[in-house]
Scaffold this active site. Sequence first.
Site, PDB file in Angstrom:
ATOM      1  N   CYS A 180       0.237  -3.976   3.664  1.00  0.00           N
ATOM      2  CA  CYS A 180      -0.643  -3.524   4.894  1.00  0.00           C
ATOM      3  C   CYS A 180      -0.725  -4.302   5.615  1.00  0.00           C
ATOM      4  CB  CYS A 180      -1.953  -3.018   4.014  1.00  0.00           C
ATOM      5  SG  CYS A 180      -3.304  -2.698   4.793  1.00  0.00           S
ATOM      6  N   ASP A 203      -0.954  -1.218  -1.008  1.00  0.00           N
ATOM      7  CA  ASP A 203      -1.530  -0.541   0.283  1.00  0.00           C
ATOM      8  C   ASP A 203      -2.695   0.324   0.163  1.00  0.00           C
ATOM      9  OD1 ASP A 203      -1.379  -0.270   3.120  1.00  0.00           O
ATOM     10  OD2 ASP A 203      -0.168   1.242   3.053  1.00  0.00           O
ATOM     11  N   THR A 234      -3.242  -4.855   8.078  1.00  0.00           N
ATOM     12  CA  THR A 234      -4.601  -5.129   8.168  1.00  0.00           C
ATOM     13  C   THR A 234      -5.023  -5.956   6.924  1.00  0.00           C
ATOM     14  OG1 THR A 234      -5.010  -2.845   9.122  1.00  0.00           O
ATOM     15  CG2 THR A 234      -6.965  -4.000   8.453  1.00  0.00           C
ATOM     16  N   GLY A 270      -8.071   0.025   8.199  1.00  0.00           N
ATOM     17  CA  GLY A 270      -8.016  -0.222   9.763  1.00  0.00           C
ATOM     18  C   GLY A 270      -9.406  -0.317  10.419  1.00  0.00           C
ATOM     19  N   CYS A 319       2.107  -1.119  11.242  1.00  0.00           N
ATOM     20  CA  CYS A 319       1.292  -0.763  10.234  1.00  0.00           C
ATOM     21  C   CYS A 319       2.410   0.224   9.279  1.00  0.00           C
ATOM     22  CB  CYS A 319       0.604   0.522  10.731  1.00  0.00           C
ATOM     23  SG  CYS A 319      -0.267   1.281   9.474  1.00  0.00           S
ATOM     24  N   THR A 320       2.548  -0.322   8.288  1.00  0.00           N
ATOM     25  CA  THR A 320       3.430   0.051   7.143  1.00  0.00           C
ATOM     26  C   THR A 320       3.556   1.680   7.048  1.00  0.00           C
ATOM     27  OG1 THR A 320       1.613  -0.302   5.361  1.00  0.00           O
ATOM     28  CG2 THR A 320       3.321  -2.131   5.871  1.00  0.00           C
TER      29      THR A 320
END
Length: 285
Positions: free
Chosen positions: A92, A28, A94, A61, A204-205
């Site tokens: 992730c 991530d 994104t 992001g 979102c994680t």
Amino acid sequence: MATKLQDGNTPCLAATPSEPRPTVLVFDSGVGGLSVYDEIRHLLPDLHYIYAFDNVAFPYGEKSEAFIVERVVAIVTAVQKRYPLALAVVACNTASTVSLPALREKFDFPVVGVVPAIKPAARLTANGIVGLLATRGTVKRSYTHELIARFANECQIEMLGSAEMVELAEAKLHGEDVSLDALKRILRPWLRMKEPPDTVVLGCTHFPLLQEELLQVLPEGTRLVDSGAAIARRTAWLLEHEAPDAKSADANIAFCMAMTPEAEQLLPVLQRYGFETLEKLAVLG
């Protein structure tokens, strides 16, 4: 004596010899991927885990798609040179929406991505109103809108993009208190609705790390949905059916991209998650 912090790609002296286990990378931009890792570890405790986070380019992001793809491929390549991988999880949202094709083309091991849990949320909602809480990048990307059109076209989807919530989650893991007032301000568009979402997708994680605080702020009875458990099940299936025989007897290890004081402060957190050491990973490009 065990070496707990290492700067540079030197052997990890704290590794504890054990039976070789399949090596799985969880990656991530920050520490949000630990929420996904926790789900995978719960289902598959006997693996060799590597956690890598890109504290140099965090957060993703706000980055361009081309930058993210190049960066993620470079980091996974650097990890693969250290440890042959049985599987990689891009934890992730994104990065998953833009980098999976490039990763799957380059590597011969399975690569699992994380996408917003739109489909299960559409099935769970009682009032037909689903909230998507994600980064601004995830909210804007066509992939997200395609998921909504495919799986939730009969629902009213209310989307909120927030980079600040990512920062709040990171701060929480650093031991800081989460401001409920800040969450209320971020969620104000929903809180002002006559009929707000009864089901919220944590897209979102990082956001499952704020679950406790979110439930204090959102209307009572709001369901929070994320992809962690589904990713764990997918990981288990791929390891059984498609993963190469890449194993290690080393202890679990975490990699950062820069050994900053902030990264060093995360070591106790990473150790609670089962990672014995934190090293800086040398990344080309």
